[in-house]
Every structure is written in structure tokens, then in C-alpha cells.
Design a protein around this motif. Structure first.
Motif, mmCIF file in Angstrom:
data_model
loop_
_atom_site.group_PDB
_atom_site.id
_atom_site.type_symbol
_atom_site.label_atom_id
_atom_site.label_comp_id
_atom_site.label_asym_id
_atom_site.label_seq_id
_atom_site.Cartn_x
_atom_site.Cartn_y
_atom_site.Cartn_z
ATOM 1 N N ASN A 1 0.963 -1.421 -0.208
ATOM 2 C CA ASN A 1 0.146 -0.006 0.003
ATOM 3 C C ASN A 1 0.822 1.359 0.007
ATOM 4 N N LEU A 2 1.669 1.442 -1.183
ATOM 5 C CA LEU A 2 2.805 2.324 -1.170
ATOM 6 C C LEU A 2 2.539 3.149 -2.356
ATOM 7 N N THR A 3 2.812 4.734 -2.266
ATOM 8 C CA THR A 3 2.667 5.253 -3.682
ATOM 9 C C THR A 3 4.239 5.746 -3.644
ATOM 10 N N VAL A 4 4.630 6.054 -5.027
ATOM 11 C CA VAL A 4 6.009 6.250 -5.503
ATOM 12 C C VAL A 4 6.020 7.495 -6.109
ATOM 13 N N SER A 5 7.129 8.515 -5.703
ATOM 14 C CA SER A 5 7.354 9.778 -6.454
ATOM 15 C C SER A 5 8.722 9.479 -7.106
ATOM 16 N N THR A 6 8.778 10.045 -8.382
ATOM 17 C CA THR A 6 10.017 10.352 -8.824
ATOM 18 C C THR A 6 10.296 11.849 -9.327
ATOM 19 N N VAL A 7 11.681 12.131 -9.528
ATOM 20 C CA VAL A 7 11.815 13.345 -9.892
ATOM 21 C C VAL A 7 13.475 13.247 -10.481
ATOM 22 N N ARG A 8 14.015 14.249 -11.527
ATOM 23 C CA ARG A 8 15.149 14.339 -12.042
ATOM 24 C C ARG A 8 15.479 15.755 -11.417
ATOM 25 N N PHE A 9 16.818 15.810 -10.912
ATOM 26 C CA PHE A 9 17.478 16.894 -10.594
ATOM 27 C C PHE A 9 18.333 17.344 -12.018
ATOM 28 N N ALA A 10 17.905 18.729 -12.360
ATOM 29 C CA ALA A 10 18.830 19.181 -13.389
ATOM 30 C C ALA A 10 19.186 20.702 -12.957
ATOM 31 N N PRO A 11 20.389 21.205 -13.574
ATOM 32 C CA PRO A 11 20.796 22.288 -12.974
ATOM 33 C C PRO A 11 19.649 23.422 -12.990
ATOM 34 N N VAL B 1 5.575 11.947 -15.689
ATOM 35 C CA VAL B 1 4.327 11.666 -15.217
ATOM 36 C C VAL B 1 4.006 10.188 -15.705
ATOM 37 N N ASP B 2 3.051 9.474 -14.987
ATOM 38 C CA ASP B 2 2.273 8.741 -15.405
ATOM 39 C C ASP B 2 1.308 8.917 -16.286
ATOM 40 N N GLY B 3 1.057 8.494 -17.586
ATOM 41 C CA GLY B 3 -0.159 8.898 -18.319
ATOM 42 C C GLY B 3 -0.121 7.954 -19.546
ATOM 43 N N PRO B 4 -0.967 8.338 -20.498
ATOM 44 C CA PRO B 4 -1.047 7.755 -21.804
ATOM 45 C C PRO B 4 0.105 7.585 -22.468
ATOM 46 N N ASP B 5 0.612 8.719 -22.371
ATOM 47 C CA ASP B 5 2.139 8.900 -23.324
ATOM 48 C C ASP B 5 3.438 8.853 -22.330
ATOM 49 N N ALA B 6 3.227 8.335 -21.271
ATOM 50 C CA ALA B 6 4.462 8.322 -20.311
ATOM 51 C C ALA B 6 5.694 7.797 -21.038
ATOM 52 N N PHE C 1 8.936 5.160 -17.077
ATOM 53 C CA PHE C 1 7.666 5.345 -16.224
ATOM 54 C C PHE C 1 6.370 4.454 -16.593
ATOM 55 N N ALA C 2 6.314 4.115 -17.857
ATOM 56 C CA ALA C 2 5.455 3.365 -18.528
ATOM 57 C C ALA C 2 5.662 1.884 -17.723
ATOM 58 N N ALA D 1 4.427 -2.431 -13.772
ATOM 59 C CA ALA D 1 4.737 -3.059 -12.630
ATOM 60 C C ALA D 1 3.960 -3.066 -11.338
ATOM 61 N N GLY D 2 2.793 -2.377 -11.634
ATOM 62 C CA GLY D 2 1.913 -2.179 -10.637
ATOM 63 C C GLY D 2 2.241 -0.884 -9.478
ATOM 64 N N VAL D 3 3.232 -0.099 -10.086
ATOM 65 C CA VAL D 3 3.570 1.035 -9.057
ATOM 66 C C VAL D 3 2.635 1.948 -9.250
ATOM 67 N N THR D 4 2.153 2.760 -8.088
ATOM 68 C CA THR D 4 1.173 3.716 -8.044
ATOM 69 C C THR D 4 1.858 4.889 -7.665
ATOM 70 N N ARG D 5 1.763 5.930 -8.542
ATOM 71 C CA ARG D 5 2.438 7.348 -8.341
ATOM 72 C C ARG D 5 1.463 8.252 -7.605
#
Length: 307
Positions: free
Chosen positions: A174-184, A191-196, A200-201, A206-210
Motif C-alpha cells: 500500500n505504497l505510492t512512489v514519487s520520482t524526480v530528476r535533478f537538473a541544473p 508523469v504516469d499517463g497515456p504517453d508516459a 515510467f510506463a 509493474a503495478g507502481v502507483t504514483r
């Protein structure tokens, strides 16, 4: 020499893509359809050194040239050099003189990146520019044009089996997962969506909930939050990439700068000790099933391991 090659290109009477098709033609997902698939291409040029190149290598297709610029994965670059592929320079402006000199029988590129040079490339050899699509669909399409359907089917079958097993195990979490890229001077959230974007697709498969902020129903691919909006990354687990540019040298300094900020320390996953840096290679320069499996490795390591 350069003038002669260019002259030869422009004096040819018609593009190969416009010739009568004696075999199978593709009409969907390609620039300037239809595209007639050449029989048994033995000298392939890819103008895209990222996903296209990676998938072609996995298909064991006979690639003879690609731009070296933007190849950040060591294992991919090692193959490129071992096979002595010719460097075409900048992927946005690949050297068509070098392409013509190689006398390829198939040129593959991106509709978004290479449509401006399509006419010139198509005078050299049959040229197909693919539009953006799901990475697995793209693998199948590349296997179709290169005659490597069997290789693709075997690889996808093994991947599908593994991802299904992880998805089944994820149901108990029962976990949600966030992701981010650091750039200068900025953050990038895929994001998770139709065109991910492909990595991230893979997460979704894999059943990961964002988090709610990272989930869309439209064609959005990225969001670029500022420091205040970063609070929306409220997943139980946070996976982050530090990527300062093409060169990885400054990545550690960039990570230290971001993670030392008090606003970063307020994120729930950071406070819980569940923020993890992941490798920039497969998360940012996704190049096929190898990358997908490394994404799944991270899911097992950092998400499924959480109690």
C-alpha cells in the motif's frame, strides 16, 4: 568529395520510399506513409542514438552507423565501438554525406527529430521515420522492418513474465512512489499517463502507483515543478536521478546541492528515509529491454523491499 556525394543524392530521380512496393507496406505511425519494408536489410543506419539504437542492438540488427553524441550508456557505447559503427555526429543534424558513402539499404529515424531531412535521406536509401509510440510497440515495429520478429517476441515474452510477477507482488503493498530528476536550476518530473516516457510506463506495468500530482489522463509527459511545487511529490517512496547534463561528472555536486536544501528535507519520503538515488542511465536514456529490467531491479530493491 562532399560536393560529389551531395550531387549524387539530389540527382537521383525519385526517393526510394516513393518506389512501387513489392513487399509489405507500413501506413500507421510513420512519417510520410506508406513505407515499403525492404527485404533483408543488411546495412542499417539509425539517426537516433537513443531508444532506436538500443532496440536495434538488442534485436541484433546489422547497424553500420549512428550519431555518437548523446550516447550516455557505457554498455551501448561499448557495442557501438566494438562493431565499429560510423559516427554520424549530431543526432539533430546527422552527416548525410557519411550516410551516402556507406550505401545503406535502410535508414531509421524519428519523425519529431528528422522530418526536416527526410527528403534528402530518402534519396539515399529507404527511409522510415517513426512517430512517438509505446516502447514495446516500437520494438515490435522495428522488428518488423528489420526481419527480427522472432528475437523481439522472445525478449518481450521474458520481460512480460517478469513484470507480471512483480505486479502480483505489488498488490500486497500500500505504497505510492514519487520520482524526480535533478537538473541544473530545475526539476523534471516524468508523469504516469497515456504517453508516459518508457521508464515510467514500466513502473505502471509493474503495478507502481504514483502520487496524484504525477498522474495524468492527457498527453502530458513531463512537469517542471519549482521548489514550492516539489511538495506535491508526497509518495511513500521517492526515487530521484541526478543528471547535470551529458557528462556525469557534476552529478554528485548537484545531488548535494538539492538534498541539502531544507525544502527537500520536508518531503515525506526523505523524512522516512525512503528517498533513493537511482542510476541516470536507464532512467533517462532508456534503450530497450535491458533498461526495462534495470527499472524492475530498482522496483524490487526500493519498493518491494519496504515493509
Amino acid at each position: 568529395m562532399r560536393f560529389c556525394l551531395l550531387l549524387l543524392v539530389f540527382l537521383l530521380p525519385a526517393s526510394f520510399s516513393q518506389a512501387a512496393c513489392a513487399g509489405k507496406a507500413i501506413t500507421e505511425g510513420v512519417y510520410n506513409p506508406p513505407f515499403c519494408i525492404p527485404a533483408e536489410a543488411k546495412r542499417i543506419v539509425t539517426l537516433d542514438p537513443l531508444l532506436t539504437l538500443g532496440l536495434l542492438i538488442e534485436l541484433k540488427a546489422p547497424v553500420v552507423a549512428t550519431p555518437y553524441m548523446a550516447i550516455t550508456e557505457k554498455e551501448v557505447l561499448d557495442v557501438v565501438k566494438a562493431q565499429k559503427m560510423v559516427d554520424l555526429g549530431n543526432p539533430r543534424e546527422p552527416s548525410l554525406e557519411r550516410v551516402a558513402a556507406l550505401k545503406p539499404d535502410l535508414i531509421i529515424g524519428s519523425a519529431e527529430a528528422h522530418s526536416a531531412i527526410y527528403g534528402q535521406a530518402a534519396q539515399i536509401a529507404p527511409t522510415v521515420l517513426f512517430k512517438h509510440m509505446d516502447w514495446k510497440a516500437y520494438l515490435q515495429r522495428l522488428s518488423e522492418v528489420t526481419g527480427k520478429e522472432g528475437v523481439a517476441n522472445d525478449a518481450l515474452s521474458a520481460y512480460e513474465s517478469r513484470v507480471a510477477g512483480i505486479r502480483a507482488r505489488m498488490k500486497d503493498k500500500n505504497l505510492t512512489v514519487s520520482t524526480v530528476r535533478f537538473a541544473p536550476d530545475r526539476f523534471v518530473v516524468f508523469v504516469d499517463g497515456p504517453d508516459a516516457y518508457a521508464p515510467f510506463a514500466v513502473l505502471r506495468e509493474a503495478g507502481v502507483t504514483r502520487s496524484a500530482y504525477e498522474t495524468v489522463t492527457d498527453g502530458t509527459i513531463v512537469k517542471r515543478p519549482d521548489w514550492e511545487e516539489l511538495a506535491n511529490l508526497d509518495g511513500d517512496v521517492l526515487l530521484y536521478v541526478s543528471a547535470s547534463g551529458f557528462e556525469s561528472g557534476p552529478d554528485d555536486a548537484l545531488e548535494k546541492q538539492v538534498t541539502g536544501n531544507p525544502l527537500w528535507q520536508l518531503l515525506p519520503a526523505v523524512q522516512a528515509g525512503r528517498a533513493h538515488r537511482v542510476d541516470r542511465g536507464h532512467w533517462q536514456s532508456f534503450h530497450g529491454i535491458g533498461s526495462a529490467n534495470r527499472i524492475l531491479d530498482d522496483v524490487e530493491r526500493y519498493v518491494l523491499s519496504e515493509r
